[in-house]
Design a protein around this motif. Structure first.
Motif, short mmCIF file in Angstrom:
data_model
loop_
_atom_site.label_atom_id
_atom_site.label_comp_id
_atom_site.label_asym_id
_atom_site.label_seq_id
_atom_site.Cartn_x
_atom_site.Cartn_y
_atom_site.Cartn_z
N ARG A 121 -2.11 22.03 -37.34
CA ARG A 121 -1.72 21.15 -37.98
C ARG A 121 -1.37 19.99 -36.95
O ARG A 121 -0.78 20.17 -35.83
CB ARG A 121 -0.72 21.25 -38.74
CG ARG A 121 -1.03 22.20 -39.99
CD ARG A 121 -1.77 21.22 -41.10
NE ARG A 121 -2.32 22.19 -41.84
CZ ARG A 121 -3.37 21.80 -42.85
NH1 ARG A 121 -3.70 20.52 -42.85
NH2 ARG A 121 -3.89 22.70 -43.61
N GLY A 122 -1.32 18.70 -37.33
CA GLY A 122 -1.33 17.66 -36.44
C GLY A 122 -0.36 16.50 -36.96
O GLY A 122 -0.60 15.34 -37.59
N PRO A 123 1.07 16.91 -37.09
CA PRO A 123 1.93 15.93 -37.76
C PRO A 123 1.86 14.41 -37.22
O PRO A 123 1.83 14.44 -35.98
CB PRO A 123 3.42 16.71 -37.67
CG PRO A 123 3.00 18.03 -37.23
CD PRO A 123 1.99 18.00 -36.55
N ASP A 124 2.30 13.44 -38.11
CA ASP A 124 2.33 12.18 -37.49
C ASP A 124 3.34 11.97 -36.70
O ASP A 124 3.25 11.21 -35.58
CB ASP A 124 2.42 11.20 -38.86
CG ASP A 124 1.31 11.28 -39.55
OD1 ASP A 124 -0.02 11.34 -39.05
OD2 ASP A 124 1.23 11.12 -40.70
N PHE A 125 4.54 12.61 -36.69
CA PHE A 125 5.49 12.65 -35.79
C PHE A 125 6.45 13.85 -35.98
O PHE A 125 6.66 14.28 -37.04
CB PHE A 125 6.46 11.34 -36.21
CG PHE A 125 7.79 11.37 -35.49
CD1 PHE A 125 7.59 10.89 -34.11
CD2 PHE A 125 9.01 11.88 -35.92
CE1 PHE A 125 8.91 10.67 -33.31
CE2 PHE A 125 10.09 11.60 -35.08
CZ PHE A 125 10.25 11.12 -33.87
N PHE A 126 6.92 14.44 -34.79
CA PHE A 126 7.65 15.45 -34.80
C PHE A 126 8.51 15.73 -33.57
O PHE A 126 8.39 14.80 -32.64
CB PHE A 126 6.79 16.90 -35.03
CG PHE A 126 5.93 17.28 -33.86
CD1 PHE A 126 6.51 18.03 -32.87
CD2 PHE A 126 4.61 16.83 -33.76
CE1 PHE A 126 5.80 18.56 -31.72
CE2 PHE A 126 3.95 17.35 -32.78
CZ PHE A 126 4.51 18.04 -31.68
#
Length: 236
Positions: A74-79
């Motif tokens: 998964r590639g969250p927009d910000f973490f």
């Protein structure tokens, strides 16, 4: 004839297929990109003296139980990951990071991602990542919500009287200011961006110069007046 017109690729070059899969979907709009960069640079500046966190955006998180990068990504927009080494990474590989998952995730909603962000991704972050806090924000319609993991289930974070949502993981508030998602201190004060700080410092320095010039001019006028009265100002 231009260089572009003269150029012909060698016939033996094998070009890659045009349907290569990307692990990180592109951010929806320029607003989404600017919002992601704002979250990263402000936190990096706020924690500039800390070396025990990693904050990133639109970066792949690999979490396959079989330790394969070909699955479960998964590639969250910000973490943000806490209690880890602060260094550049091309991706976050859970099995190479002592099994750590993000402490906080923010997804930037868009028409093409809203259903996934509120459904499948929320479930993955809750049930697999066990990420303590999850927020979403829409840079266009300004929809903003936050959730905290309690008893294994995400529960809504209640806003304070200013409409800010508290993040226990960051020890900061999150809230919308001038159509952007921003950080706020525990006292509710807006955390400035590095650019805002530089602008304030430049304005402060300018005011100090103007104040010094005014004091110099006032002293010069007083000295001139004393000389008119026959008094040497240097002897006073």
């Amino acid at each position: 004839m231009s260089i572009a017109q003269d150029f012909e690729p060698p016939k033996d070059i094998k070009f890659p297929p045009g349907d290569l899969e990307s692990n990180e979907p592109p951010l929806e709009t320029y607003l989404h990109l600017q919002q992601m960069l704002l979250l990263i640079k402000c936190l990096d500046w706020w924690w500039r003296d800390h070396n025990n966190f990693f904050a990133a955006g639109n970066l792949s998180i690999y979490y396959s139980p079989h330790q394969r990068k070909s699955e479960d990504c998964r590639g969250p927009d910000f973490f943000v990951v806490l209690d880890t080494e602060r260094r550049p990474r091309d991706s976050w590989v859970v099995w190479e990071e002592d099994g750590k998952y993000p402490n906080l995730i923010i997804e930037l909603l868009s028409k093409s991602t809203v259903a996934t962000d509120k459904g499948l991704k929320k479930q993955i972050y809750q049930d697999i990542f066990r990420t303590p806090e999850y927020f979403w924000f829409d840079p266009k319609n300004l929809e903003f919500a936050g959730f905290i993991l309690l008893g294994g289930t995400y529960q809504p974070i209640e806003p304070n009287p200013q409409g800010l949502l508290w993040s226990q993981q960051l020890s900061l508030y999150l809230g919308v200011h001038e159509d952007q998602l921003r950080y706020f201190s525990a006292e509710g004060q807006l955390m400035p961006t590095p650019e805002e700080i530089a602008q304030w410092e430049a304005e402060h320095a300018k005011q100090e110069r103007q104040r010094a010039e005014q004091e110099t001019q006032r002293a010069e006028r007083l000295a001139a007046k004393l000389r008119e009265l026959g008094i040497d100002p240097d002897t006073i």
